[in-house]
Design a protein around this motif. Sequence first.
Motif, PDB file in Angstrom:
ATOM      1  N   VAL A  80     -20.079 -44.259  -6.110  1.00 41.38           N
ATOM      2  CA  VAL A  80     -18.773 -44.104  -5.038  1.00 41.38           C
ATOM      3  C   VAL A  80     -17.870 -45.228  -5.236  1.00 41.38           C
ATOM      4  O   VAL A  80     -18.309 -46.284  -4.519  1.00 41.38           O
ATOM      5  CB  VAL A  80     -19.051 -43.359  -3.047  1.00 41.38           C
ATOM      6  CG1 VAL A  80     -17.717 -43.386  -2.274  1.00 41.38           C
ATOM      7  CG2 VAL A  80     -20.118 -42.707  -2.938  1.00 41.38           C
ATOM      8  N   ASP A  81     -16.591 -45.091  -5.265  1.00 40.45           N
ATOM      9  CA  ASP A  81     -16.012 -46.021  -6.047  1.00 40.45           C
ATOM     10  C   ASP A  81     -14.695 -46.161  -5.344  1.00 40.45           C
ATOM     11  O   ASP A  81     -13.585 -46.309  -5.478  1.00 40.45           O
ATOM     12  CB  ASP A  81     -16.364 -46.747  -7.261  1.00 40.45           C
ATOM     13  CG  ASP A  81     -15.566 -48.091  -7.441  1.00 40.45           C
ATOM     14  OD1 ASP A  81     -15.401 -48.176  -8.986  1.00 40.45           O
ATOM     15  OD2 ASP A  81     -15.771 -48.881  -6.505  1.00 40.45           O
ATOM     16  N   LEU A 115     -19.607 -37.769   1.931  1.00 40.50           N
ATOM     17  CA  LEU A 115     -18.155 -37.467   0.958  1.00 40.50           C
ATOM     18  C   LEU A 115     -17.417 -36.058   1.505  1.00 40.50           C
ATOM     19  O   LEU A 115     -16.936 -35.716   0.397  1.00 40.50           O
ATOM     20  CB  LEU A 115     -18.765 -37.489  -0.366  1.00 40.50           C
ATOM     21  CG  LEU A 115     -19.061 -38.480  -1.443  1.00 40.50           C
ATOM     22  CD1 LEU A 115     -19.153 -38.241  -2.296  1.00 40.50           C
ATOM     23  CD2 LEU A 115     -18.655 -39.321  -1.457  1.00 40.50           C
ATOM     24  N   TYR A 152     -20.415 -40.819 -12.181  1.00 39.56           N
ATOM     25  CA  TYR A 152     -21.336 -39.880 -12.578  1.00 39.56           C
ATOM     26  C   TYR A 152     -21.891 -40.971 -14.236  1.00 39.56           C
ATOM     27  O   TYR A 152     -21.189 -41.172 -14.464  1.00 39.56           O
ATOM     28  CB  TYR A 152     -20.864 -38.854 -12.481  1.00 39.56           C
ATOM     29  CG  TYR A 152     -20.182 -37.525 -12.101  1.00 39.56           C
ATOM     30  CD1 TYR A 152     -19.334 -38.191 -11.333  1.00 39.56           C
ATOM     31  CD2 TYR A 152     -21.360 -36.867 -11.097  1.00 39.56           C
ATOM     32  CE1 TYR A 152     -18.390 -37.445  -9.653  1.00 39.56           C
ATOM     33  CE2 TYR A 152     -21.107 -35.950 -10.311  1.00 39.56           C
ATOM     34  CZ  TYR A 152     -19.729 -36.041  -9.955  1.00 39.56           C
ATOM     35  OH  TYR A 152     -18.979 -35.362  -8.608  1.00 39.56           O
ATOM     36  N   ILE A 194     -24.875 -41.347  -9.108  1.00 38.11           N
ATOM     37  CA  ILE A 194     -22.967 -41.243  -9.269  1.00 38.11           C
ATOM     38  C   ILE A 194     -22.755 -43.265  -8.325  1.00 38.11           C
ATOM     39  O   ILE A 194     -24.187 -43.365  -7.781  1.00 38.11           O
ATOM     40  CB  ILE A 194     -22.781 -40.519  -8.045  1.00 38.11           C
ATOM     41  CG1 ILE A 194     -23.332 -40.304  -7.264  1.00 38.11           C
ATOM     42  CG2 ILE A 194     -22.678 -39.041  -9.168  1.00 38.11           C
ATOM     43  CD1 ILE A 194     -22.652 -40.125  -5.607  1.00 38.11           C
ATOM     44  N   TYR A 245     -13.601 -37.240   1.640  1.00 37.34           N
ATOM     45  CA  TYR A 245     -13.424 -38.572   0.292  1.00 37.34           C
ATOM     46  C   TYR A 245     -12.697 -37.956  -0.538  1.00 37.34           C
ATOM     47  O   TYR A 245     -12.535 -36.714  -0.993  1.00 37.34           O
ATOM     48  CB  TYR A 245     -14.776 -38.633  -0.293  1.00 37.34           C
ATOM     49  CG  TYR A 245     -14.879 -39.841  -1.271  1.00 37.34           C
ATOM     50  CD1 TYR A 245     -14.855 -39.722  -2.709  1.00 37.34           C
ATOM     51  CD2 TYR A 245     -14.800 -41.399  -0.534  1.00 37.34           C
ATOM     52  CE1 TYR A 245     -14.677 -40.797  -3.443  1.00 37.34           C
ATOM     53  CE2 TYR A 245     -14.016 -42.605  -2.189  1.00 37.34           C
ATOM     54  CZ  TYR A 245     -13.774 -41.794  -3.115  1.00 37.34           C
ATOM     55  OH  TYR A 245     -14.519 -43.357  -3.942  1.00 37.34           O
ATOM     56  N   THR A 257     -12.223 -42.527  -6.153  1.00 35.96           N
ATOM     57  CA  THR A 257     -13.376 -41.954  -7.128  1.00 35.96           C
ATOM     58  C   THR A 257     -14.496 -42.056  -7.030  1.00 35.96           C
ATOM     59  O   THR A 257     -15.088 -42.729  -6.182  1.00 35.96           O
ATOM     60  CB  THR A 257     -13.239 -43.119  -8.269  1.00 35.96           C
ATOM     61  OG1 THR A 257     -11.753 -43.745  -8.384  1.00 35.96           O
ATOM     62  CG2 THR A 257     -14.155 -43.473  -9.431  1.00 35.96           C
ATOM     63  N   VAL A 258     -15.406 -40.654  -7.829  1.00 38.67           N
ATOM     64  CA  VAL A 258     -16.884 -41.530  -7.838  1.00 38.67           C
ATOM     65  C   VAL A 258     -17.012 -41.480  -9.184  1.00 38.67           C
ATOM     66  O   VAL A 258     -16.835 -40.778 -10.121  1.00 38.67           O
ATOM     67  CB  VAL A 258     -17.530 -40.038  -7.566  1.00 38.67           C
ATOM     68  CG1 VAL A 258     -19.119 -40.245  -7.040  1.00 38.67           C
ATOM     69  CG2 VAL A 258     -17.358 -40.156  -5.744  1.00 38.67           C
ATOM     70  N   GLY A 306     -14.886 -33.597  -8.056  1.00 37.07           N
ATOM     71  CA  GLY A 306     -16.133 -33.659  -8.717  1.00 37.07           C
ATOM     72  C   GLY A 306     -16.058 -32.707  -9.616  1.00 37.07           C
ATOM     73  O   GLY A 306     -15.258 -32.457 -10.622  1.00 37.07           O
ATOM     74  N   TRP A 340     -18.808 -32.880  -4.853  1.00 41.46           N
ATOM     75  CA  TRP A 340     -19.250 -33.926  -4.007  1.00 41.46           C
ATOM     76  C   TRP A 340     -19.435 -33.486  -2.215  1.00 41.46           C
ATOM     77  O   TRP A 340     -20.101 -34.166  -1.264  1.00 41.46           O
ATOM     78  CB  TRP A 340     -19.215 -35.394  -4.366  1.00 41.46           C
ATOM     79  CG  TRP A 340     -17.597 -35.787  -4.173  1.00 41.46           C
ATOM     80  CD1 TRP A 340     -17.162 -35.824  -2.761  1.00 41.46           C
ATOM     81  CD2 TRP A 340     -16.547 -36.112  -5.301  1.00 41.46           C
ATOM     82  NE1 TRP A 340     -15.350 -36.314  -3.362  1.00 41.46           N
ATOM     83  CE2 TRP A 340     -15.265 -36.185  -4.389  1.00 41.46           C
ATOM     84  CE3 TRP A 340     -16.626 -36.382  -6.552  1.00 41.46           C
ATOM     85  CZ2 TRP A 340     -14.600 -36.841  -5.105  1.00 41.46           C
ATOM     86  CZ3 TRP A 340     -15.243 -36.837  -7.246  1.00 41.46           C
ATOM     87  CH2 TRP A 340     -14.167 -37.434  -7.071  1.00 41.46           C
TER      88      TRP A 340
END
Length: 639
Positions: free
Chosen positions: A68-69, A130, A139, A66, A133, A136-137, A224, A123
């Motif tokens: 994290v973005d 997270l 994957y 992943i 959070y 965007t994540v 997620g 997540w």
Amino acid sequence: MKRFLLGALLGFASLAHNVFAAETPAITAAAELPLQTQSLQTPSLQTPSLQTYSRDSVSLNGEWKIIVDPYENGYYNYRYEPFDQQATPSQNAYFTDSKQKSPGDLLEYDFDKSASLQVPGDWNTQTDKLYYYEGTVWYRKTFDAPIAKKGERAFLYFGAVNYRADVYLNGKKLGVHVGGFTPFHYEITGKLKDKNNSLVVKVDNKRHADAVPTLNTDWWNYGGITREVKLITVPQTFIRDYKIALTSFADKTVSGSVLLDGAKGGEKISVKVPELNIQQTLTADNHGKASFSFKADKAQLWSPENPKLYALQISTGKDKFTDTVGLRSISTQGKQLLLNGKPIFLRGVSVHEEYSAQGGGRVKNAAEAQQLLNWAKGFNANFVRLAHYPHNEDMVRLAEQMGLLVWSEIPVYWTINWNNEATYQNAEAQLTAMIERDKNRAAVIIWSLANETPVSDARNKFLARLATKARSLDDSRLLSAALEKHYRADNANVAVVEDPLAEHLDLVSFNQYIGWYDGAPEKIDRISWEINYNKPVFVSEFGGDARAGNHGDVDKIFTEEFQENLYNKTLKMLDGIDGFVGTSPWILTDFRSPRRHLPGIQDEFNRKGIYSNTGEKKKAFFVLKNYYDRKAEQKNTNN
Ligand code: GCU
């Protein structure tokens, strides 16, 4: 008399042409839209569903890499233009899963060297970083293609992703799905490499005012790939969908239909129910559809007391599909609710799809679903209200095996944007996916359209339109929604349920919190009810918070004694309602909520559980069990 018999045949033919159109949602349309509305403009409707539960598959569950973005740097260039609308996306577009090829390559991400998360799973509860959070994540899963026989077709299936999923295979976009609790799939025939395929999913759980649900909910926004991901290979012509049910209770007629995908017309289809000595050979029409019906005089009807399921075998050409199905009738007659022609009382409980006993969040496997349903059985329940969104398929199928009737609902919750067409299309897509997936589950008797939505002209139009859509998809089950109550203007002791939406519903359901949000428990004793509909009445929520182990006098809030007293008084009051056919108290177990901040009592949990989130029985458990035991005895003496 209004009779609802499971089994209205779905017009598969009318849906078949959608199959491919729906699978390639209007991605280009998204590019033309202002960025802030992109996430809601992408149709997520895929019908007919792809029935996969009992099919062999290659699981893509397990460890995914992943990134994290939060700034979606992997999706937008520095001018904030989406990479995936560019002819040749930059290598810095994370969905290309690029590798550094020469020492001078400037790449600012590397999935192989990044962190991991388990799929399925939210997540928030896998890593503290997270927990809160929202964003965007990315994957990424790499896998080798399953050995496919000549001419076979391949599909990628997601049980659910919360909330928006942008899906890419080997750098090419497969599509976008919006809606956090319904399955979706893409045909990937011819798109797989033998080795080292790269599946990248951009998951974004940000809330939006125009989304479904909207910004404000009383549950944790678990983000997620929260349900399974699997690969299915099928023959060129395969069994895509089917419907079967008891369509006439009076003369025990079972009817159904089968939809082939890839059919030319004329294909032979075998339908068998061995235990009922049923074997029929059908011929597909040029839409790939074929219908059947048979008498089932000897069939044992499904019920909570006898959750009888029959093996169903459908085969055609090289494809064979099996499932297990129950046969039953659900109907209303004035204020009576009838299961298989007999009055039934719904001994229910509301359930969130959350198993936080060991610190987790969203239910991620059948064992956790089983545990929650076992807890419901603990107080002699025969019904679960799966709130406030479609739960995972394990939950519904286990309920069916355990003899628990099911209320299934879409997250049209509180203050949805009733004036936004994209919001309506989103709600309708989630409704359709919910019904498509579970239309063959005998345990499901109620589709619910909404929860506690403020009455307005726009809301009434939105929900009336949704009700019409629901009946067009399945007019065999009952429609309901959790309405609200108010008091008579001239008498504050008369609670009234009166809502324009009720005329579109088969069951008048409502949430009421007298003694918790509305006055003290003593108020309950003086309330009478005015519910002027010739329909059954169901109380979809009542309750109050209690921290397990917190004890005191009955008037001390947040104690088990307070909650116990509230239950005693409420159940007595509800029994006095004319046409009262059951209730689903709020809620089975304590659950995480971003709205509950009282230290030492709530600690970010809603404490209205009958059990604590770790399965401790509170005193209210015994009140409810005692009440349901008596209801069950009354049923036995009445029959
Ligand atoms: C509402 C709502 C629930 C919420 C509950 C509460 O009725 O439907 O989602 O959790 O009240 O306030 O605890």
